[in-house]
Design an enzyme around this catalytic site. Structure first.
Site, PDB file in Angstrom:
ATOM      1  N   GLY A  38      -5.852  -7.713  -9.932  1.00 38.72           N
ATOM      2  CA  GLY A  38      -4.422  -7.644 -10.246  1.00 38.72           C
ATOM      3  C   GLY A  38      -3.540  -7.503  -9.030  1.00 38.72           C
ATOM      4  O   GLY A  38      -3.928  -7.803  -7.896  1.00 38.72           O
ATOM      5  N   CYS A  40      -2.375  -4.746  -7.696  1.00 34.36           N
ATOM      6  CA  CYS A  40      -2.779  -3.651  -6.819  1.00 34.36           C
ATOM      7  C   CYS A  40      -3.677  -4.125  -5.680  1.00 34.36           C
ATOM      8  O   CYS A  40      -3.381  -3.919  -4.509  1.00 34.36           O
ATOM      9  CB  CYS A  40      -3.484  -2.588  -7.657  1.00 34.36           C
ATOM     10  SG  CYS A  40      -4.177  -1.259  -6.697  1.00 34.36           S
ATOM     11  N   GLY A 181      12.878   2.405  -2.906  1.00 35.18           N
ATOM     12  CA  GLY A 181      11.731   3.058  -3.526  1.00 35.18           C
ATOM     13  C   GLY A 181      10.542   2.904  -2.592  1.00 35.18           C
ATOM     14  O   GLY A 181      10.689   2.452  -1.441  1.00 35.18           O
ATOM     15  N   ILE A 183       8.093   0.768  -2.419  1.00 31.00           N
ATOM     16  CA  ILE A 183       7.812  -0.582  -1.901  1.00 31.00           C
ATOM     17  C   ILE A 183       8.817  -0.964  -0.810  1.00 31.00           C
ATOM     18  O   ILE A 183       8.441  -1.429   0.269  1.00 31.00           O
ATOM     19  CB  ILE A 183       7.822  -1.617  -3.055  1.00 31.00           C
ATOM     20  CG1 ILE A 183       6.686  -1.314  -4.036  1.00 31.00           C
ATOM     21  CG2 ILE A 183       7.713  -3.039  -2.526  1.00 31.00           C
ATOM     22  CD1 ILE A 183       6.656  -2.203  -5.281  1.00 31.00           C
ATOM     23  N   GLY A 269      12.322  -2.980  -7.913  1.00 31.26           N
ATOM     24  CA  GLY A 269      11.480  -2.627  -9.064  1.00 31.26           C
ATOM     25  C   GLY A 269      10.766  -3.827  -9.644  1.00 31.26           C
ATOM     26  O   GLY A 269      10.777  -4.923  -9.057  1.00 31.26           O
ATOM     27  N   HIS A 442      -9.326  25.472   9.079  1.00 31.30           N
ATOM     28  CA  HIS A 442      -8.456  25.437  10.255  1.00 31.30           C
ATOM     29  C   HIS A 442      -9.126  24.648  11.375  1.00 31.30           C
ATOM     30  O   HIS A 442     -10.317  24.828  11.599  1.00 31.30           O
ATOM     31  CB  HIS A 442      -8.178  26.860  10.745  1.00 31.30           C
ATOM     32  CG  HIS A 442      -7.345  26.900  11.976  1.00 31.30           C
ATOM     33  ND1 HIS A 442      -5.984  26.653  11.952  1.00 31.30           N
ATOM     34  CD2 HIS A 442      -7.677  27.120  13.280  1.00 31.30           C
ATOM     35  CE1 HIS A 442      -5.518  26.732  13.192  1.00 31.30           C
ATOM     36  NE2 HIS A 442      -6.524  27.018  14.021  1.00 31.30           N
TER      37      HIS A 442
HETATM   38  C1  LIG Z   1       4.018  -4.136  -2.917  1.00 32.97           C
HETATM   39  C2  LIG Z   1       3.441  -3.149  -3.873  1.00 32.97           C
HETATM   40  C3  LIG Z   1       2.817  -2.017  -3.391  1.00 32.97           C
HETATM   41  C4  LIG Z   1       2.275  -1.094  -4.279  1.00 32.97           C
HETATM   42  N1  LIG Z   1       1.657  -0.003  -3.775  1.00 32.97           N
HETATM   43  C5  LIG Z   1       1.129   0.905  -4.635  1.00 32.97           C
HETATM   44  C6  LIG Z   1       0.445   2.039  -4.134  1.00 32.97           C
HETATM   45  O1  LIG Z   1       0.325   2.245  -2.933  1.00 32.97           O
HETATM   46  N2  LIG Z   1      -0.082   2.900  -5.026  1.00 32.97           N
HETATM   47  C7  LIG Z   1       0.035   2.712  -6.377  1.00 32.97           C
HETATM   48  O2  LIG Z   1      -0.462   3.528  -7.150  1.00 32.97           O
HETATM   49  N3  LIG Z   1       0.672   1.645  -6.868  1.00 32.97           N
HETATM   50  C8  LIG Z   1       1.212   0.737  -6.033  1.00 32.97           C
HETATM   51  N4  LIG Z   1       1.841  -0.360  -6.537  1.00 32.97           N
HETATM   52  C9  LIG Z   1       1.933  -0.504  -8.010  1.00 32.97           C
HETATM   53  C10 LIG Z   1       0.624  -1.036  -8.576  1.00 32.97           C
HETATM   54  O3  LIG Z   1       0.264  -2.216  -7.914  1.00 32.97           O
HETATM   55  C11 LIG Z   1       0.777  -1.286 -10.063  1.00 32.97           C
HETATM   56  O4  LIG Z   1       1.257  -0.128 -10.693  1.00 32.97           O
HETATM   57  C12 LIG Z   1      -0.553  -1.662 -10.688  1.00 32.97           C
HETATM   58  O5  LIG Z   1      -1.088  -2.807 -10.087  1.00 32.97           O
HETATM   59  C13 LIG Z   1      -0.393  -1.888 -12.193  1.00 32.97           C
HETATM   60  O6  LIG Z   1      -1.623  -2.212 -12.727  1.00 32.97           O
HETATM   61  P1  LIG Z   1      -1.779  -3.052 -14.064  1.00 32.97           P
HETATM   62  O7  LIG Z   1      -3.230  -3.032 -14.373  1.00 32.97           O
HETATM   63  O8  LIG Z   1      -0.826  -2.578 -15.073  1.00 32.97           O
HETATM   64  O9  LIG Z   1      -1.317  -4.530 -13.722  1.00 32.97           O
HETATM   65  P2  LIG Z   1      -1.424  -5.497 -12.479  1.00 32.97           P
HETATM   66  O10 LIG Z   1      -2.072  -4.887 -11.313  1.00 32.97           O
HETATM   67  O11 LIG Z   1      -0.066  -6.066 -12.309  1.00 32.97           O
HETATM   68  O12 LIG Z   1      -2.406  -6.621 -13.001  1.00 32.97           O
HETATM   69  C14 LIG Z   1      -2.105  -7.446 -14.060  1.00 32.97           C
HETATM   70  C15 LIG Z   1      -3.033  -8.636 -14.000  1.00 32.97           C
HETATM   71  O13 LIG Z   1      -2.905  -9.346 -15.214  1.00 32.97           O
HETATM   72  C16 LIG Z   1      -2.924 -10.744 -14.944  1.00 32.97           C
HETATM   73  N5  LIG Z   1      -2.242 -11.377 -16.064  1.00 32.97           N
HETATM   74  C17 LIG Z   1      -0.944 -11.243 -16.436  1.00 32.97           C
HETATM   75  N6  LIG Z   1      -0.713 -11.925 -17.568  1.00 32.97           N
HETATM   76  C18 LIG Z   1      -1.898 -12.506 -17.912  1.00 32.97           C
HETATM   77  C19 LIG Z   1      -2.298 -13.324 -18.989  1.00 32.97           C
HETATM   78  N7  LIG Z   1      -1.453 -13.639 -19.973  1.00 32.97           N
HETATM   79  N8  LIG Z   1      -3.569 -13.755 -19.020  1.00 32.97           N
HETATM   80  C20 LIG Z   1      -4.455 -13.397 -18.043  1.00 32.97           C
HETATM   81  N9  LIG Z   1      -4.127 -12.627 -17.019  1.00 32.97           N
HETATM   82  C21 LIG Z   1      -2.869 -12.169 -16.955  1.00 32.97           C
HETATM   83  C22 LIG Z   1      -2.193 -10.861 -13.630  1.00 32.97           C
HETATM   84  O14 LIG Z   1      -2.547 -12.067 -12.989  1.00 32.97           O
HETATM   85  C23 LIG Z   1      -2.707  -9.628 -12.897  1.00 32.97           C
HETATM   86  O15 LIG Z   1      -3.886  -9.938 -12.199  1.00 32.97           O
HETATM   87  C24 LIG Z   1       2.372  -1.306  -5.669  1.00 32.97           C
HETATM   88  C25 LIG Z   1       2.988  -2.459  -6.162  1.00 32.97           C
HETATM   89  C26 LIG Z   1       3.518  -3.365  -5.280  1.00 32.97           C
HETATM   90  C27 LIG Z   1       4.173  -4.592  -5.832  1.00 32.97           C
END
Ligand SMILES: Cc1cc2nc3c(=O)[nH]c(=O)nc-3n(C[C@H](O)[C@H](O)[C@H](O)COP(=O)(O)OP(=O)(O)OC[C@H]3O[C@@H](n4cnc5c(N)ncnc54)[C@H](O)[C@@H]3O)c2cc1C
Length: 463
Positions: A38, A40, A181, A183, A269, A442
């Site tokens: 995803g 992350c 924020g 990011i 966001g 420490h």
């Molecule tokens: C630049 C950036 C930095 C970040 N840094 C941090 C951090 O340091 N620490 C932290 O905790 N969080 C961080 N985050 C937030 C974190 O990445 C997200 O909260 C997290 O990835 C959410 O996980 P998720 O499983 O909900 O979805 P996602 O990680 O968004 O994954 C969703 C997946 O679903 C797939 N998908 C979507 N729709 C479909 C479909 N219909 N069919 C098949 N596949 C599909 C997508 O391709 C994707 O691979 C960051 C985010 C960004 C953008």
């Protein structure tokens, strides 16, 4: 039924849910249209931390004489190699998830997943070929993407989102980051550290507005010292990309200013990926872009669940994973506790780092607590002095009556590695005095947690 569980989306919510389901003996498949892991692993947490590490190495080189190390000749950033390293790290992590899917006997179904009807998922491959699969339980974990504001449309070249910011073809000379924020601040720190002229524009009164005000103010001061131009209480009204440089009209508290930069990064966001996944057709309820779920991530439609960024709660990887585990344990008939969203740590990996959990001072007061606050500056820490990292502090907040650990707010070197202590302490309902009496090693930065707790009770030794 083909499966007990099908998960749509393989981010930290989806892939973790799939692994836990498999551990619990459920026959599981996961649908992914891009790369396993995803946002992350591929476009979020991990590649940004790889970029930030390069920036920190460069900063160390630039300050090496502070540590008595002379380097002949100036260090130079090879931007393409920095980006390449970050991509390699992300690819390696995605391959790791591939391995975990295989190890846990989870079928990976490649394509776009959609809730077709009760217990049926359609998976459409890139060539348009569609197949359907049946499952008793379907977990939606489709995550988010960069949110677009109407007056800040992303063209992917000059006005960009976080994905493009990670793989720019060359290092820009100047950049305006809209939004402060985690990011926005991480990219602002990264680009400024490697020599790009950076301006941060924040709509609210403080940067990192979710953090305790003391942390926001300290970070503002430190980032300004590092050379970042920070504008708070400022709103981007328009962007003109017709010239070589983007012209950004910003309304401030005192008037209107026009800023110029090669690149504008929109970091305001995320928007959730809810389109085309069959929510309306199947009557799954949503509210303001989030799927509505109960404490165990069940939607209003039986057999359909949602986790991660698409449900309300902090949009963080560890939250998505925790939700996935609870959701699946409940499906398997276990008795998991609902997630405590007030005990979720949040971290920003600029330098110095920030980390926090629980109530801010303001929120604790607003919630009606009578509080005791303790603060310990890293300038009084032996480890921080030895590390050349005296900026920042640990601030802790306790309930004055019962000693409940209400919150902790940290800014400094390595504090993202320190916050888990507070999460555990709060989970175990430790009081201020139990923290003071827990002997910390420490010299470590973590002593500052014990000292800050002691300061709250007038027992601090090193202040
Ligand atoms: C630049 C950036 C930095 C970040 N840094 C941090 C951090 O340091 N620490 C932290 O905790 N969080 C961080 N985050 C937030 C974190 O990445 C997200 O909260 C997290 O990835 C959410 O996980 P998720 O499983 O909900 O979805 P996602 O990680 O968004 O994954 C969703 C997946 O679903 C797939 N998908 C979507 N729709 C479909 C479909 N219909 N069919 C098949 N596949 C599909 C997508 O391709 C994707 O691979 C960051 C985010 C960004 C953008």
């Amino acid at each position: 039924m083909d499966y007990d569980v099908i998960v749509i989306g393989s981010g930290p919510g989806g892939y973790v849910a799939a692994i836990r389901a498999s551990q619990l003996g459920l026959k599981t498949a996961i649908v992914e249209k891009e790369s396993l892991g995803g946002i992350c692993l591929n476009w979020g947490c991990i590649p940004t931390k790889a970029l930030l590490k390069s920036a920190q190495v460069f900063e160390y080189l630039n300050h090496s004489t502070d540590y008595g190390i002379k380097i002949n000749g100036a260090g130079e950033v090879d931007f393409a190699s920095v980006v390449k390293r970050s991509r390699n790290v992300a690819d390696g992590m995605s391959k790791g998830v591939q391995f975990l899917m295989k190890k846990n006997k989870i079928d990976v179904l490649v394509g776009f997943g959609k809730l077709k009807s009760k217990g049926v998922v359609e998976v459409k491959a890139a060539d348009g070929a569609a197949k359907t699969y049946s499952a008793k339980h379907i977990i939606l974990a489709t995550g988010g993407r960069s949110r677009e504001l109407p007056n800040l449309k992303q063209d992917g070249k000059k006005v960009i989102g976080y994905r493009q910011a990670m793989v720019l073809p060359q290092q820009p000379k100047s950049m305006i980051v809209v939004g402060s924020g985690a990011i926005g601040i991480e990219f602002a720190y990264f680009y400024n550290a490697i020599g790009t002229k950076v301006t941060v524009v924040e709509y609210l009164d403080n940067i990192v507005p979710l953090e305790d005000e003391d942390v926001s103010k300290a970070l503002n001061r430190i980032l300004k010292k590092q050379g970042i131009n920070i504008m708070t209480s400022s709103n981007v009204e328009a962007v003109d990309t017709s010239g070589d440089l983007c012209k950004v009209t910003v309304k401030t508290a005192t008037g209107t200013e026009t800023l110029e930069a090669e690149i504008v990064l929109s970091a305001v966001g995320i928007a959730t990926n809810l389109e085309g996944i069959g929510l309306e057709e199947n009557g799954v309820k949503t509210d303001r872009g989030k799927v509505l779920v109960d404490d165990f991530y069940r939607t209003n439609v039986e057999g359909v669940y949602a986790i991660g960024d698409i449900v309300k709660g902090q949009a963080l990887a560890h939250v998505a994973s925790a939700e996935g585990i609870i959701c699946v344990e409940k499906i398997a008939g276990e008795n998991p506790h609902p997630l405590d969203y007030n005990n979720i740590p949040g971290c920003t990996y600029c330098s110095p780092e920030i980390a926090s959990v629980g109530y801010t001072e303001k929120a604790a007061k607003e919630a009606g607590y009578e509080i005791k606050v303790g603060k310990f500056p890293f300038s009084a820490s032996g480890k921080a002095s030895a590390a050349g990292a005296k900026d920042g502090f640990v601030k802790v907040i306790f309930d004055a009556k019962y000693g409940e650990f209400l919150g902790a707010h940290m800014i400094g070197y390595n504090v993202t590695e320190m916050i888990a202590e507070v999460v555990t302490a709060r989970k175990l309902e430790a009081t201020g005095h139990e923290i003071i009496k827990s002997v910390h090693p420490h010299p470590t930065m973590s002593e500052a947690v014990m000292e800050a707790a002691a300061e709250a009770y007038g027992e601090c030794i090193h202040l």
